[in-house]
Design a protein around this motif. Structure first.
Motif, PDB file in Angstrom:
ATOM      1  N   VAL A  38       0.848  -1.202   0.000  1.00 49.33           N
ATOM      2  CA  VAL A  38       0.000   0.000   0.000  1.00 49.33           C
ATOM      3  C   VAL A  38       0.875   1.240   0.000  1.00 49.33           C
ATOM      4  CG1 VAL A  38      -1.694   1.327   1.328  1.00 49.33           C
ATOM      5  CG2 VAL A  38      -1.955  -1.145   1.079  1.00 49.33           C
ATOM      6  N   ASP A  39       1.921   1.251   0.822  1.00 48.54           N
ATOM      7  CA  ASP A  39       2.820   2.400   0.887  1.00 48.54           C
ATOM      8  C   ASP A  39       3.520   2.650  -0.445  1.00 48.54           C
ATOM      9  OD1 ASP A  39       2.136   2.760   3.550  1.00 48.54           O
ATOM     10  OD2 ASP A  39       3.941   1.784   4.329  1.00 48.54           O
ATOM     11  N   ALA A  40       3.670   1.622  -1.264  1.00 48.39           N
ATOM     12  CA  ALA A  40       4.354   1.745  -2.556  1.00 48.39           C
ATOM     13  C   ALA A  40       3.405   2.087  -3.709  1.00 48.39           C
ATOM     14  CB  ALA A  40       5.093   0.445  -2.868  1.00 48.39           C
ATOM     15  N   LEU A  41       2.092   2.147  -3.446  1.00 47.28           N
ATOM     16  CA  LEU A  41       1.138   2.450  -4.513  1.00 47.28           C
ATOM     17  C   LEU A  41       1.369   3.856  -5.059  1.00 47.28           C
ATOM     18  CD1 LEU A  41      -2.170   0.995  -3.015  1.00 47.28           C
ATOM     19  CD2 LEU A  41      -0.848   0.082  -4.937  1.00 47.28           C
ATOM     20  N   GLN A  42       1.327   3.968  -6.377  1.00 50.72           N
ATOM     21  CA  GLN A  42       1.494   5.262  -7.031  1.00 50.72           C
ATOM     22  C   GLN A  42       0.134   5.811  -7.424  1.00 50.72           C
ATOM     23  OE1 GLN A  42       4.595   6.933  -7.517  1.00 50.72           O
ATOM     24  NE2 GLN A  42       4.997   5.372  -5.963  1.00 50.72           N
ATOM     25  N   GLY A  43       0.018   7.135  -7.394  1.00 46.44           N
ATOM     26  CA  GLY A  43      -1.214   7.785  -7.811  1.00 46.44           C
ATOM     27  C   GLY A  43      -2.218   7.886  -6.680  1.00 46.44           C
ATOM     28  N   ALA A  44      -3.461   8.144  -7.077  1.00 49.70           N
ATOM     29  CA  ALA A  44      -4.557   8.373  -6.131  1.00 49.70           C
ATOM     30  C   ALA A  44      -5.277   7.063  -5.832  1.00 49.70           C
ATOM     31  CB  ALA A  44      -5.528   9.386  -6.704  1.00 49.70           C
ATOM     32  N   VAL A  45      -5.405   6.769  -4.539  1.00 49.18           N
ATOM     33  CA  VAL A  45      -6.042   5.529  -4.087  1.00 49.18           C
ATOM     34  C   VAL A  45      -6.933   5.835  -2.895  1.00 49.18           C
ATOM     35  CG1 VAL A  45      -5.648   3.209  -3.140  1.00 49.18           C
ATOM     36  CG2 VAL A  45      -4.041   4.156  -4.810  1.00 49.18           C
ATOM     37  N   VAL A  46      -8.110   5.201  -2.872  1.00 49.81           N
ATOM     38  CA  VAL A  46      -8.969   5.252  -1.690  1.00 49.81           C
ATOM     39  C   VAL A  46      -9.035   3.849  -1.118  1.00 49.81           C
ATOM     40  CG1 VAL A  46     -11.272   5.699  -0.774  1.00 49.81           C
ATOM     41  CG2 VAL A  46     -10.346   7.168  -2.576  1.00 49.81           C
ATOM     42  N   LEU A  47      -8.555   3.698   0.109  1.00 50.16           N
ATOM     43  CA  LEU A  47      -8.703   2.440   0.838  1.00 50.16           C
ATOM     44  C   LEU A  47      -9.990   2.546   1.630  1.00 50.16           C
ATOM     45  CD1 LEU A  47      -5.206   1.664   2.418  1.00 50.16           C
ATOM     46  CD2 LEU A  47      -6.325   0.475   0.562  1.00 50.16           C
ATOM     47  N   ASP A  48     -10.879   1.618   1.422  1.00 47.18           N
ATOM     48  CA  ASP A  48     -12.207   1.629   2.039  1.00 47.18           C
ATOM     49  C   ASP A  48     -12.278   0.411   2.962  1.00 47.18           C
ATOM     50  OD1 ASP A  48     -14.955   1.434   2.540  1.00 47.18           O
ATOM     51  OD2 ASP A  48     -15.520   1.819   0.457  1.00 47.18           O
ATOM     52  N   PHE A  49     -12.180   0.651   4.266  1.00 43.61           N
ATOM     53  CA  PHE A  49     -12.202  -0.440   5.247  1.00 43.61           C
ATOM     54  C   PHE A  49     -13.617  -0.637   5.768  1.00 43.61           C
ATOM     55  CE2 PHE A  49      -7.827   1.067   5.501  1.00 43.61           C
ATOM     56  CZ  PHE A  49      -7.120  -0.119   5.494  1.00 43.61           C
ATOM     57  N   GLY A  50     -14.090  -1.870   5.765  1.00 46.95           N
ATOM     58  CA  GLY A  50     -15.417  -2.191   6.271  1.00 46.95           C
ATOM     59  C   GLY A  50     -15.688  -3.674   6.129  1.00 46.95           C
ATOM     60  N   THR A  51     -16.977  -4.035   6.179  1.00 44.67           N
ATOM     61  CA  THR A  51     -17.387  -5.425   5.954  1.00 44.67           C
ATOM     62  C   THR A  51     -18.651  -5.430   5.110  1.00 44.67           C
ATOM     63  OG1 THR A  51     -18.841  -5.600   7.868  1.00 44.67           O
ATOM     64  CG2 THR A  51     -16.511  -6.118   8.236  1.00 44.67           C
ATOM     65  N   ASN A  52     -18.921  -6.561   4.494  1.00 48.04           N
ATOM     66  CA  ASN A  52     -20.092  -6.675   3.635  1.00 48.04           C
ATOM     67  C   ASN A  52     -21.405  -6.689   4.413  1.00 48.04           C
ATOM     68  OD1 ASN A  52     -18.656  -6.799   1.116  1.00 48.04           O
ATOM     69  ND2 ASN A  52     -17.998  -8.843   1.711  1.00 48.04           N
ATOM     70  N   TRP A  53     -21.365  -7.003   5.707  1.00 46.28           N
ATOM     71  CA  TRP A  53     -22.588  -7.078   6.504  1.00 46.28           C
ATOM     72  C   TRP A  53     -22.844  -5.818   7.328  1.00 46.28           C
ATOM     73  CZ3 TRP A  53     -21.114  -6.351  11.434  1.00 46.28           C
ATOM     74  CH2 TRP A  53     -19.829  -6.745  11.799  1.00 46.28           C
ATOM     75  N   CYS A  54     -21.937  -4.864   7.308  1.00 48.90           N
ATOM     76  CA  CYS A  54     -22.035  -3.650   8.128  1.00 48.90           C
ATOM     77  C   CYS A  54     -23.092  -2.684   7.579  1.00 48.90           C
ATOM     78  CB  CYS A  54     -20.662  -2.973   8.158  1.00 48.90           C
ATOM     79  SG  CYS A  54     -20.649  -1.292   8.802  1.00 48.90           S
ATOM     80  N   GLY A  55     -24.055  -2.328   8.413  1.00 48.75           N
ATOM     81  CA  GLY A  55     -25.110  -1.407   8.008  1.00 48.75           C
ATOM     82  C   GLY A  55     -24.585  -0.020   7.656  1.00 48.75           C
ATOM     83  N   PHE A  56     -23.613   0.476   8.408  1.00 42.50           N
ATOM     84  CA  PHE A  56     -23.010   1.786   8.111  1.00 42.50           C
ATOM     85  C   PHE A  56     -22.305   1.750   6.756  1.00 42.50           C
ATOM     86  CE2 PHE A  56     -23.199   1.922  12.782  1.00 42.50           C
ATOM     87  CZ  PHE A  56     -23.877   3.123  12.958  1.00 42.50           C
ATOM     88  N   CYS A  57     -21.642   0.633   6.471  1.00 41.92           N
ATOM     89  CA  CYS A  57     -20.936   0.476   5.195  1.00 41.92           C
ATOM     90  C   CYS A  57     -21.925   0.469   4.031  1.00 41.92           C
ATOM     91  CB  CYS A  57     -20.118  -0.807   5.190  1.00 41.92           C
ATOM     92  SG  CYS A  57     -18.875  -0.898   6.491  1.00 41.92           S
ATOM     93  N   LYS A  58     -23.013  -0.259   4.206  1.00 39.15           N
ATOM     94  CA  LYS A  58     -24.034  -0.320   3.156  1.00 39.15           C
ATOM     95  C   LYS A  58     -24.676   1.035   2.923  1.00 39.15           C
ATOM     96  CE  LYS A  58     -25.169  -5.179   3.744  1.00 39.15           C
ATOM     97  NZ  LYS A  58     -26.189  -6.157   4.091  1.00 39.15           N
ATOM     98  N   ALA A  59     -24.881   1.804   3.993  1.00 38.10           N
ATOM     99  CA  ALA A  59     -25.485   3.137   3.861  1.00 38.10           C
ATOM    100  C   ALA A  59     -24.546   4.102   3.150  1.00 38.10           C
ATOM    101  CB  ALA A  59     -25.862   3.675   5.243  1.00 38.10           C
ATOM    102  N   ALA A  60     -23.249   3.987   3.396  1.00 37.81           N
ATOM    103  CA  ALA A  60     -22.277   4.899   2.791  1.00 37.81           C
ATOM    104  C   ALA A  60     -21.921   4.515   1.357  1.00 37.81           C
ATOM    105  CB  ALA A  60     -21.004   4.936   3.634  1.00 37.81           C
ATOM    106  N   GLU A  61     -22.128   3.280   0.997  1.00 43.07           N
ATOM    107  CA  GLU A  61     -21.699   2.772  -0.302  1.00 43.07           C
ATOM    108  C   GLU A  61     -22.184   3.606  -1.490  1.00 43.07           C
ATOM    109  OE1 GLU A  61     -20.909  -1.660  -1.726  1.00 43.07           O
ATOM    110  OE2 GLU A  61     -23.024  -1.250  -1.352  1.00 43.07           O
ATOM    111  N   PRO A  62     -23.477   3.964  -1.581  1.00 42.61           N
ATOM    112  CA  PRO A  62     -23.895   4.753  -2.747  1.00 42.61           C
ATOM    113  C   PRO A  62     -23.268   6.145  -2.779  1.00 42.61           C
ATOM    114  CG  PRO A  62     -25.790   4.245  -1.327  1.00 42.61           C
ATOM    115  CD  PRO A  62     -24.594   3.553  -0.758  1.00 42.61           C
ATOM    116  N   LEU A  63     -23.027   6.739  -1.619  1.00 41.06           N
ATOM    117  CA  LEU A  63     -22.387   8.055  -1.564  1.00 41.06           C
ATOM    118  C   LEU A  63     -20.950   7.974  -2.085  1.00 41.06           C
ATOM    119  CD1 LEU A  63     -23.413   9.005   2.088  1.00 41.06           C
ATOM    120  CD2 LEU A  63     -24.545   9.739  -0.009  1.00 41.06           C
ATOM    121  N   VAL A  64     -20.247   6.973  -1.627  1.00 37.98           N
ATOM    122  CA  VAL A  64     -18.849   6.792  -2.019  1.00 37.98           C
ATOM    123  C   VAL A  64     -18.758   6.484  -3.509  1.00 37.98           C
ATOM    124  CG1 VAL A  64     -16.796   5.357  -1.677  1.00 37.98           C
ATOM    125  CG2 VAL A  64     -18.171   6.071   0.297  1.00 37.98           C
ATOM    126  N   GLU A  65     -19.594   5.579  -3.980  1.00 36.99           N
ATOM    127  CA  GLU A  65     -19.533   5.193  -5.388  1.00 36.99           C
ATOM    128  C   GLU A  65     -19.927   6.340  -6.309  1.00 36.99           C
ATOM    129  OE1 GLU A  65     -21.026   1.382  -6.355  1.00 36.99           O
ATOM    130  OE2 GLU A  65     -19.685   0.442  -4.907  1.00 36.99           O
TER     131      GLU A  65
END
Length: 107
Positions: free
Chosen positions: A15-42
């Motif tokens: 990850v530290d060696a990645l070049q350019g712009a990257v968004v690391l999105d930490f969560g889980t597939n069952w997390c309600g907060f993650c599901k709610a944020a998903e359309p905003l992020v996408e």
């Protein structure tokens, strides 16, 4: 269709060696907060096609999330050339995501 959080994750050194712009999105597939944020992020990321989006499943014993001190899901870490330039925890509006994405464009 939205991309799921992936169980396999890169090492922190990769990850530290990645070049350019990257968004690391930490969560889980069952997390309600993650599901709610998903359309905003996408929706925000759709306006930034040059930004790489990595959805990483997090949880106990997951070293990448621990190395970024992730405590709540979703946590978005915005990286430019492997360096953190912004972070959002549980984003609730696309404006915040857009603002964080704009930091990736600044030199």
């Amino acid at each position: 269709m939205t991309q799921p959080y992936i169980e396999a994750q890169p090492a922190r050194s990769e990850v530290d060696a990645l070049q350019g712009a990257v968004v690391l999105d930490f969560g889980t597939n069952w997390c309600g907060f993650c599901k709610a944020a998903e359309p905003l992020v996408e929706a925000a990321l759709a306006q930034h096609p040059g930004v790489r989006h990595l959805k990483v499943e997090d949880g106990p014993g997951r070293p990448l999330g621990r190395s970024f001190r992730v405590k709540l899901w979703p946590t978005l870490v915005f990286l430019r050339d492997g360096q953190e330039v912004a972070r959002l925890v549980r984003p609730s509006d696309s404006g915040a995501v857009q603002q964080a994405l704009s930091t990736l464009e600044q030199p």
